[in-house]
Motif scaffolding. Structure first.
Motif, short mmCIF file in Angstrom:
data_model
loop_
_atom_site.label_atom_id
_atom_site.label_comp_id
_atom_site.label_asym_id
_atom_site.label_seq_id
_atom_site.Cartn_x
_atom_site.Cartn_y
_atom_site.Cartn_z
N LEU A 166 -6.58 18.77 51.13
CA LEU A 166 -6.02 19.94 51.82
C LEU A 166 -7.06 21.05 51.93
N ILE A 167 -7.82 21.25 50.87
CA ILE A 167 -8.86 22.29 50.90
C ILE A 167 -9.91 21.98 51.96
N SER A 168 -10.42 20.75 51.94
CA SER A 168 -11.48 20.40 52.90
C SER A 168 -10.97 20.37 54.32
N GLY A 169 -9.67 20.10 54.51
CA GLY A 169 -9.10 20.10 55.85
C GLY A 169 -8.74 21.47 56.36
N LEU A 170 -8.56 22.42 55.45
CA LEU A 170 -8.12 23.76 55.86
C LEU A 170 -9.27 24.75 55.92
N LEU A 171 -10.12 24.76 54.90
CA LEU A 171 -11.24 25.70 54.90
C LEU A 171 -12.20 25.36 56.02
N ASP A 172 -12.82 26.39 56.57
CA ASP A 172 -13.81 26.20 57.62
C ASP A 172 -15.17 26.03 56.94
N LEU A 173 -15.55 24.79 56.66
CA LEU A 173 -16.79 24.50 55.96
C LEU A 173 -17.91 24.37 56.99
N SER A 174 -18.27 25.51 57.58
CA SER A 174 -19.26 25.53 58.65
C SER A 174 -20.66 25.38 58.06
N GLU A 175 -21.64 25.53 58.94
CA GLU A 175 -23.02 25.42 58.50
C GLU A 175 -23.31 26.47 57.44
N GLU A 176 -24.21 26.15 56.55
CA GLU A 176 -24.49 27.02 55.41
C GLU A 176 -24.88 28.43 55.86
N ALA A 177 -25.70 28.53 56.90
CA ALA A 177 -26.11 29.86 57.35
C ALA A 177 -24.93 30.69 57.79
N ASP A 178 -23.96 30.03 58.43
CA ASP A 178 -22.76 30.73 58.85
C ASP A 178 -21.99 31.24 57.65
N LEU A 179 -21.86 30.40 56.62
CA LEU A 179 -21.07 30.79 55.47
C LEU A 179 -21.76 31.88 54.67
N ILE A 180 -23.08 31.86 54.61
CA ILE A 180 -23.80 32.93 53.92
C ILE A 180 -23.56 34.25 54.63
N GLU A 181 -23.49 34.23 55.95
CA GLU A 181 -23.19 35.44 56.70
C GLU A 181 -21.81 35.96 56.33
N LEU A 182 -20.85 35.04 56.13
CA LEU A 182 -19.50 35.45 55.74
C LEU A 182 -19.51 36.18 54.42
N ALA A 183 -20.39 35.77 53.49
CA ALA A 183 -20.45 36.40 52.18
C ALA A 183 -20.82 37.87 52.30
N SER A 184 -21.56 38.22 53.35
CA SER A 184 -21.93 39.62 53.55
C SER A 184 -20.83 40.41 54.24
N GLY A 185 -19.75 39.72 54.64
CA GLY A 185 -18.63 40.41 55.27
C GLY A 185 -18.67 40.41 56.78
N GLY A 186 -19.63 39.71 57.38
CA GLY A 186 -19.73 39.70 58.84
C GLY A 186 -19.20 38.41 59.44
N LEU A 187 -19.31 38.31 60.77
CA LEU A 187 -18.93 37.10 61.48
C LEU A 187 -20.12 36.15 61.55
N THR A 188 -19.84 34.87 61.62
CA THR A 188 -20.91 33.88 61.67
C THR A 188 -21.42 33.72 63.10
N PRO A 189 -22.62 33.17 63.26
CA PRO A 189 -23.11 32.87 64.62
C PRO A 189 -22.15 31.97 65.38
N MET A 190 -21.55 31.00 64.68
CA MET A 190 -20.61 30.10 65.34
C MET A 190 -19.39 30.87 65.85
N GLN A 191 -18.90 31.81 65.05
CA GLN A 191 -17.75 32.61 65.49
C GLN A 191 -18.12 33.49 66.69
N MET A 192 -19.32 34.07 66.67
CA MET A 192 -19.73 34.90 67.81
C MET A 192 -19.89 34.06 69.07
N ARG A 193 -20.39 32.84 68.94
CA ARG A 193 -20.50 31.96 70.11
C ARG A 193 -19.11 31.67 70.68
N ARG A 194 -18.15 31.46 69.79
CA ARG A 194 -16.79 31.18 70.23
C ARG A 194 -16.21 32.38 70.98
#
Length: 300
Positions: free
Chosen positions: A170-198
Motif C-alpha cells: 500500500l505504501i509503495s502504491g500510494l506514495l509518489d516515489l519519484s526520482e531522487e532529485a525530485d524528492l530531495i526538492e520536496l524536502a526543502s518544501g518546494g515542488l519537484t521538476p516533475m510536478q512543474m512539468r505536469r
C-alpha cells in the motif's frame, strides 16, 4: 507489545457501527472501521506518526477535508479514497450528508518506514517521501490489497510478515516515489521538476485558460494550502502570476507561428479583447504584441 499509534482524534457525529478490528505489529498498527456519520459531523486528527487512510467506498461527494478548522467548511476539498498523511500534519473533516463508510487506517513507526525506503531511494529522498502528503481517487488495485489486509486483521491466518508486506505494498502504491532529485526538492518544501512539468503541460493543454489553484494542486497530489506555499517557494510567484506568464509564452509562440490577427490570438487564449491582451503583454514584454512580432521576424 507491538507498535501503538499516538494520534489525537476528536470527532463529533461519527460513531462505529461494528466492532473495530485492529492489530498491532512490531512497527505498525492497523485499524479497520465500519462507521456512520451524520450530516454536519466532523473530526480533528493529528499524529506524530505517518499514516495511511484507505476508504473502501467513494466518500468524496459527502466528506471534505482541510488543514485548518475554518477552511474545512468554506474551502475544504473532497476527501479522496486514499490518503497518505505525513507525521505532524493536522486534518479537519466535515460530512455534508448522512453516510455509512468503512476504511482502513495504517499507522507506521517513522524510523521503520525510513529504514524500508532509504535502501531503495537514499536517506534524503526517503525522508522527503515521508514528508509529502498524497491524496488519490483512482486506487482500485490498492482497494484489493486493503480488503486482504482487513480480512487478515479480522481473522489472522498467516505470519505477521504477510500483513506487513501488504502494508508495504500500500505504501509503495500510494506514495509518489519519484526520482531522487525530485524528492530531495520536496524536502526543502518546494515542488519537484516533475510536478512543474505536469503543471506546464496542463496550462498548455488548457489553451491558456485560467486554472484554479485547487485544480493545479490536485494535479500534483497536494492540498491547496500546501501547494500554494510550495509553489511560491519554487517559483517566487503566486499560481495566478505564473499562469499569466505561461499564457504570454503561449501567445508569443502563436504570434511567431502564424499570421493570426492580434484579436484572434486574444480570443484563442481567453483574453477579453485585443486591448486586454495588449495591456497584459506590454506589462511582461514592454511592447505590444504586433510590435514584438515585427521585431522577432526582422531578427530571423
Amino acid at each position: 507489545m507491538g507498535f501503538l499509534h499516538s494520534m489525537i482524534c476528536e470527532t463529533d457525529g461519527i460513531q462505529a457501527i461494528a466492532p473495530v478490528q485492529w492489530r498491532s505489529f512490531d512497527d505498525m498498527c492497523a485499524v479497520y472501521w465500519h462507521a456512520r456519520a451524520t450530516k454536519g459531523a466532523g473530526g480533528y486528527y493529528i499524529s506524530p506518526d505517518p499514516r495511511i487512510m484507505l476508504f473502501f467506498d467513494d466518500i468524496s461527494g459527502r466528506a471534505r477535508m482541510a488543514e485548518d478548522a475554518e477552511a474545512v467548511t468554506t474551502a475544504g476539498r473532497p476527501m479522496l479514497q486514499a490518503l497518505y498523511v505525513p507525521p505532524g500534519r493536522p486534518m479537519w473533516t466535515r460530512f455534508s450528508d448522512n453516510h455509512k463508510f468503512s476504511h482502513l487506517d495504517l499507522h507506521f513507526n517513522r524510523r521503520w518506514l525510513q529504514g524500508k525506503l532509504a535502501p531503495v531511494l537514499g536517506e534524503a529522498a526517503a525522508n522527503a517521501a515521508i514528508l509529502r502528503p498524497v491524496e488519490r481517487q483512482d486506487v482500485a488495485p490498492l482497494i484489493v490489497i486493503g480488503h486482504t489486509l482487513a480480512r487478515e486483521l479480522a481473522t489472522p491466518s498467516r505470519h505477521p510478515l504477510f500483513a506487513e508486506s501488504l502494508a508495504m505494498s500500500l505504501i509503495s502504491g500510494l506514495l509518489d516515489l519519484s526520482e531522487e532529485a525530485d524528492l530531495i526538492e520536496l524536502a526543502s518544501g518546494g515542488l519537484t521538476p516533475m510536478q512543474m512539468r505536469r503543471l506546464r503541460a496542463m496550462v498548455a493543454e488548457s489553451g491558456g485558460a485560467r486554472l484554479s489553484t485547487g485544480v493545479l494542486a490536485e494535479a500534483v497530489g497536494l492540498s491547496e494550502s500546501w501547494f500554494t506555499q510550495a509553489f511560491k517557494k519554487t517559483t517566487g510567484k503566486t499560481p495566478l502570476q505564473w499562469q499569466q506568464e505561461q499564457r504570454i509564452a503561449l501567445v508569443k509562440e502563436l504570434l511567431l507561428r502564424g499570421d493570426l490577427s492580434i484579436a484572434s490570438v486574444a480570443d484563442r487564449f481567453g483574453f477579453a479583447d485585443q486591448a486586454h491582451l495588449t495591456r497584459v503583454f506590454r506589462q511582461y514584454e514592454g511592447t505590444t504584441p504586433a510590435a514584438w512580432r515585427r521585431e522577432q521576424r526582422l531578427s530571423l
